[in-house]
Design a protein around this motif. Structure first.
Motif, PDB file in Angstrom:
ATOM      1  N   ALA A 256       0.829  -1.208   0.000  1.00  7.64           N
ATOM      2  CA  ALA A 256       0.000   0.000   0.000  1.00  7.64           C
ATOM      3  C   ALA A 256       0.863   1.258   0.000  1.00  7.64           C
ATOM      4  O   ALA A 256       0.603   2.205  -0.754  1.00  7.64           O
ATOM      5  CB  ALA A 256      -0.927  -0.008   1.207  1.00  7.64           C
ATOM      6  N   CYS A 257       1.886   1.275   0.828  1.00 12.70           N
ATOM      7  CA  CYS A 257       2.744   2.460   0.925  1.00 12.70           C
ATOM      8  C   CYS A 257       3.531   2.700  -0.357  1.00 12.70           C
ATOM      9  O   CYS A 257       3.761   3.852  -0.747  1.00 12.70           O
ATOM     10  CB  CYS A 257       3.686   2.326   2.113  1.00 12.70           C
ATOM     11  N   VAL A 258       3.941   1.636  -1.033  1.00 14.05           N
ATOM     12  CA  VAL A 258       4.672   1.793  -2.292  1.00 14.05           C
ATOM     13  C   VAL A 258       3.822   2.513  -3.323  1.00 14.05           C
ATOM     14  O   VAL A 258       4.311   3.340  -4.099  1.00 14.05           O
ATOM     15  CB  VAL A 258       5.115   0.412  -2.839  1.00 14.05           C
ATOM     16  N   GLY A 259       2.524   2.242  -3.362  1.00 15.07           N
ATOM     17  CA  GLY A 259       1.663   2.820  -4.388  1.00 15.07           C
ATOM     18  C   GLY A 259       1.115   4.196  -4.088  1.00 15.07           C
ATOM     19  O   GLY A 259       0.562   4.844  -4.994  1.00 15.07           O
ATOM     20  N   ILE A 260       1.245   4.687  -2.862  1.00 14.61           N
ATOM     21  CA  ILE A 260       0.599   5.947  -2.486  1.00 14.61           C
ATOM     22  C   ILE A 260       1.104   7.116  -3.326  1.00 14.61           C
ATOM     23  O   ILE A 260       0.326   7.961  -3.788  1.00 14.61           O
ATOM     24  CB  ILE A 260       0.804   6.215  -0.981  1.00 14.61           C
ATOM     25  N   GLY A 261       2.399   7.204  -3.562  1.00 12.56           N
ATOM     26  CA  GLY A 261       2.944   8.320  -4.325  1.00 12.56           C
ATOM     27  C   GLY A 261       2.390   8.387  -5.734  1.00 12.56           C
ATOM     28  O   GLY A 261       2.001   9.454  -6.224  1.00 12.56           O
ATOM     29  N   ALA A 262       2.335   7.239  -6.413  1.00 13.75           N
ATOM     30  CA  ALA A 262       1.843   7.206  -7.794  1.00 13.75           C
ATOM     31  C   ALA A 262       0.387   7.610  -7.870  1.00 13.75           C
ATOM     32  O   ALA A 262      -0.019   8.364  -8.779  1.00 13.75           O
ATOM     33  CB  ALA A 262       2.044   5.806  -8.379  1.00 13.75           C
ATOM     34  N   PHE A 263      -0.430   7.142  -6.922  1.00 16.76           N
ATOM     35  CA  PHE A 263      -1.855   7.449  -6.989  1.00 16.76           C
ATOM     36  C   PHE A 263      -2.159   8.867  -6.543  1.00 16.76           C
ATOM     37  O   PHE A 263      -3.105   9.485  -7.035  1.00 16.76           O
ATOM     38  CB  PHE A 263      -2.644   6.434  -6.166  1.00 16.76           C
ATOM     39  N   ALA A 326       8.677  14.331  -6.321  1.00 16.55           N
ATOM     40  CA  ALA A 326       8.862  15.309  -5.248  1.00 16.55           C
ATOM     41  C   ALA A 326       9.615  16.538  -5.749  1.00 16.55           C
ATOM     42  O   ALA A 326       9.264  17.683  -5.423  1.00 16.55           O
ATOM     43  CB  ALA A 326       9.613  14.660  -4.090  1.00 16.55           C
ATOM     44  N   ALA A 327      10.644  16.310  -6.568  1.00 22.45           N
ATOM     45  CA  ALA A 327      11.444  17.431  -7.068  1.00 22.45           C
ATOM     46  C   ALA A 327      10.643  18.353  -7.983  1.00 22.45           C
ATOM     47  O   ALA A 327      10.891  19.570  -8.042  1.00 22.45           O
ATOM     48  CB  ALA A 327      12.668  16.894  -7.808  1.00 22.45           C
ATOM     49  N   LEU A 328       9.675  17.778  -8.709  1.00 24.29           N
ATOM     50  CA  LEU A 328       8.885  18.562  -9.666  1.00 24.29           C
ATOM     51  C   LEU A 328       7.619  19.162  -9.058  1.00 24.29           C
ATOM     52  O   LEU A 328       6.919  19.921  -9.735  1.00 24.29           O
ATOM     53  CB  LEU A 328       8.492  17.680 -10.853  1.00 24.29           C
ATOM     54  N   ALA A 329       7.300  18.827  -7.810  1.00 22.23           N
ATOM     55  CA  ALA A 329       6.008  19.215  -7.234  1.00 22.23           C
ATOM     56  C   ALA A 329       5.780  20.727  -7.277  1.00 22.23           C
ATOM     57  O   ALA A 329       4.743  21.203  -7.771  1.00 22.23           O
ATOM     58  CB  ALA A 329       5.889  18.696  -5.803  1.00 22.23           C
ATOM     59  N   SER A 414       1.219  21.044  -3.978  1.00 21.66           N
ATOM     60  CA  SER A 414       2.632  20.653  -4.061  1.00 21.66           C
ATOM     61  C   SER A 414       3.048  19.858  -2.830  1.00 21.66           C
ATOM     62  O   SER A 414       3.795  18.867  -2.934  1.00 21.66           O
ATOM     63  CB  SER A 414       3.512  21.896  -4.202  1.00 21.66           C
ATOM     64  N   LEU A 415       2.586  20.277  -1.662  1.00 25.53           N
ATOM     65  CA  LEU A 415       2.938  19.563  -0.435  1.00 25.53           C
ATOM     66  C   LEU A 415       2.351  18.155  -0.422  1.00 25.53           C
ATOM     67  O   LEU A 415       3.005  17.206   0.041  1.00 25.53           O
ATOM     68  CB  LEU A 415       2.457  20.354   0.780  1.00 25.53           C
ATOM     69  N   ALA A 421       5.012  11.164  -2.532  1.00 21.31           N
ATOM     70  CA  ALA A 421       6.276  10.678  -3.079  1.00 21.31           C
ATOM     71  C   ALA A 421       7.227  10.236  -1.974  1.00 21.31           C
ATOM     72  O   ALA A 421       7.955   9.242  -2.118  1.00 21.31           O
ATOM     73  CB  ALA A 421       6.930  11.767  -3.930  1.00 21.31           C
ATOM     74  N   ALA A 422       7.218  10.959  -0.850  1.00 20.39           N
ATOM     75  CA  ALA A 422       8.109  10.604   0.262  1.00 20.39           C
ATOM     76  C   ALA A 422       7.736   9.250   0.862  1.00 20.39           C
ATOM     77  O   ALA A 422       8.617   8.439   1.191  1.00 20.39           O
ATOM     78  CB  ALA A 422       8.054  11.695   1.338  1.00 20.39           C
TER      79      ALA A 422
END
Length: 451
Positions: A256-263, A326-329, A414-415, A421-422
Motif C-alpha cells: 500500500a505504501c509503495v503505491g501511495i505516491g503514484a496514486f 517530489a522534485a517537480l512538485a 505541491s505539499l 512521493a516521500a
C-alpha cells in the motif's frame, strides 16, 4: 533456413495466449480508468451544480469529489471479496464479473436523473453506483495483473515487468479516451453540455465493455493457479485468504505504501487539476488538452520504465520516479499558475507523464512478486486498493479544501505531491529487490530489506 529460436518461441500457443491475456488486461484497466476519470472530469466541471445544487461552488465541488472518494472507499472491499474467490475459484471468472459491473455502473450513471428531477435521490443513487463501481474495480486490477504476470512466468519470466505494463497502460489509455471524449462534448454550448452532453462519455463506456468482454472470454485460466490447484496449494476452502494475508500484514502494508505516491500524483494531476486550472483562468478545452498530452506521454514512459525494471530492478526505477515527483512538485504548480496553456501542458507532461508513470509502471510486477500464488489475488489487490484509497481517493477532496482555505494557492497541492512521493520513496528504500523471485512460492513473502 532454420527459424530462429526467438521466432519459434513467439509462435507457440503459450505466447499467443500471453498476448491475448495482455490485451485483456489492457482493455480491463482502460475501462476502469476511463470510467473513474470520466467521473472525476465531469465532477470537476458540472456535478456540483447538477447533483449538489444550492451550495457554494467550492462546497459543491467538494461534495462532488466526496462522491468520487466513495468509489475509492469501496475498492479495498472489492479487493477482499474478489480476491477471496479469485484465490479459491480462479482468476478468469472474477475478471469477467468485475468488467461487467464496472461498465454497467458507468453506463447507469449516464442515465441518472439530476437533483432537479428527483431531489435528494439523485446524489443517493450517484453514491450507490460509485460504490458498486468501486467494489468491481477493487477486484479488476488484481485479476488482470495476476493473469498477465502468471502467464508470462512460463515463457517470459525475465520480462515480467514489461508484460505487466500492459495492465498499467490502461491508466493513460483510459485517460486519453476519457479526456478526448469529454473534450468533444465540452465544446457544446453550456446549456446543452449541462442538460445531456455530460452523459455521453458515461454511455459510451458500454462500447469499451463490449470489446473487453469479447477479448476476455477467449482468455485461458492462469497456469500458475491451475498448477497450484493440482498440488492442493490454492487457498483452502475452510479459511478466507484474507485471514492468511493479515496474519502477516507486513507485505500488504508495504504494498500500500509503495503505491501511495503514484496514486496521489495521478489523482491530483488529472481529475483535480481540471477544476484547479479552470478556476485559475484556463478554458476547459485547454486543460483537457493538457491532460490528454500528458497521458499520451505516459503511454511511452510507462512501458519503458517497466522494461527498465526488468534490467536494473523494481526498486531503483520506482525510487527514481518518487524522487522526480517530489522534485517537480513545486515547479509543476508554478508552471500551472503561470496562466500559459503551453506551460500547463509542459507541467502535466512532466509531473504526470514522466514522474508519475515512472513510479507506476513497475508497480504491477512488484506487488505481484510480493505474494505467493495461494493468496496473491487477495494480497496484491488489497495492497493496491488501499494505496488508491489513501493516495487517490482522498487527495482531491483534501486538496480542494486546502486550496479553498488558502485563497486559491497551489502550495497545498505541491505539499501533497511531496508527501505521497516521500511515503513511496521511504518504503521502496526498505524493500529488497523482487525482480528475480520465482512466483510459485505458496506463502506471502518477506520483502523488507534486512529481514
Amino acid at each position: 533456413m532454420q527459424p530462429s529460436r526467438s521466432s519459434t518461441r513467439q509462435s507457440t500457443p503459450e505466447s499467443r495466449q500471453l498476448r491475448r491475456v495482455a490485451l485483456s488486461g489492457l482493455l480491463g484497466t482502460a475501462v476502469e480508468f476511463y470510467d473513474f476519470l470520466v467521473y472525476g472530469t465531469v465532477a470537476a466541471l458540472v456535478f456540483g451544480d447538477l447533483f449538489f445544487p444550492g451550495a457554494d461552488p467550492a462546497v459543491g465541488t467538494i461534495a462532488a469529489f466526496g462522491t468520487f472518494a466513495a468509489g475509492y472507499v469501496a475498492r479495498p472491499l472489492g479487493g477482499i471479496v474478489f480476491g477471496h474467490f479469485g484465490d479459491r475459484l480462479g482468476r478468469k471468472s472474477m475478471m469477467l464479473l468485475t468488467m461487467v459491473l464496472m461498465g454497467c455502473g458507468s453506463f447507469l450513471i449516464g442515465l441518472l436523473p439530476t437533483y432537479d428531477a428527483i431531489g435528494v435521490w439523485a446524489p443517493v443513487l450517484l453514491v450507490t453506483l460509485r460504490v458498486v463501481q468501486g467494489v468491481a474495480i477493487g477486484g479488476e486490477w488484481g485479476g488482470a495483473t495476476l493473469m498477465v504476470v502468471e502467464h508470462a512466468e512460463r515463457t517470459q519470466g525475465s520480462r515480467r515487468g514489461l508484460w505487466s505494463s500492459s495492465t498499467q497502460l490502461g491508466a493513460p489509455l483510459g485517460a486519453v479516451l476519457s479526456a478526448g471524449v469529454v473534450t468533444l462534448v465540452s465544446g457544446l454550448p453550456d446549456e446543452q453540455f449541462r442538460s445531456w452532453g455530460w452523459r455521453v462519455p458515461f454511455l459510451l463506456s458500454l462500447l469499451l465493455l463490449a470489446v473487453g468482454m469479447f477479448v476476455r472470454l477467449k482468455v485461458a485460466e492462469s497456469p500458475l493457479f491451475e498448477r497450484a490447484a493440482e498440488r492442493g496449494e490454492r487457498a483452502p476452502s475452510g479459511r478466507p485468504p484474507i485471514l492468511e494475508v493479515l496474519r502477516r500484514p507486513g507485505p500488504v502494508l508495504r504494498a500500500a505504501c509503495v503505491g501511495i505516491g503514484a496514486f496521489t500524483a495521478q489523482s491530483l494531476l488529472t481529475g483535480f487539476m481540471i477544476s484547479y486550472a479552470v478556476g485559475h483562468g484556463y478554458s476547459r478545452p485547454q486543460v483537457l488538452t493538457a491532460v490528454t498530452v500528458a497521458s499520451a506521454v505516459a503511454l511511452f514512459v510507462l512501458p519503458a520504465a517497466s522494461a527498465l525494471s526488468d534490467r536494473v530492478g523494481r526498486r531503483p526505477v520506482v525510487l527514481a520516479g518518487a524522487i522526480a515527483s517530489a522534485a517537480l512538485a513545486f515547479p509543476v504548480l508554478a508552471l500551472v499558475d503561470s496562466g500559459s496553456p503551453g506551460l500547463l501542458i509542459l507541467a502535466l507532461a512532466l509531473g504526470h507523464g514522466v514522474a508519475q508513470s515512472t513510479m507506476y509502471g513497475p508497480l504491477g510486477a512488484l506487488l505481484t512478486e510480493m505474494f505467493g500464488t495461494r493468496v496473491r489475488y487477495t494480497g496484491a489487490s488489497l495492497g493496491y486498493q488501499a494505496a488508491t484509497l489513501v493516495g487517490a481517493g482522498f487527495s482531491p477532496l483534501v486538496a480542494t479544501s486546502l486550496v479553498a482555505s488558502s485563497g486559491g494557492s497551489g502550495t497545498p497541492v505541491s505539499l501533497l505531491l511531496c508527501g505521497g512521493a516521500a511515503i513511496t520513496a521511504l518504503t521502496v528504500w526498505r524493500l529488497r529487490e523482487t525482480r528475480g523471485d520465482a512466483l510459485e512460492a505458496p506463502t506471502p513473502r518477506t520483502v523488507a530489506s534486512g529481514v
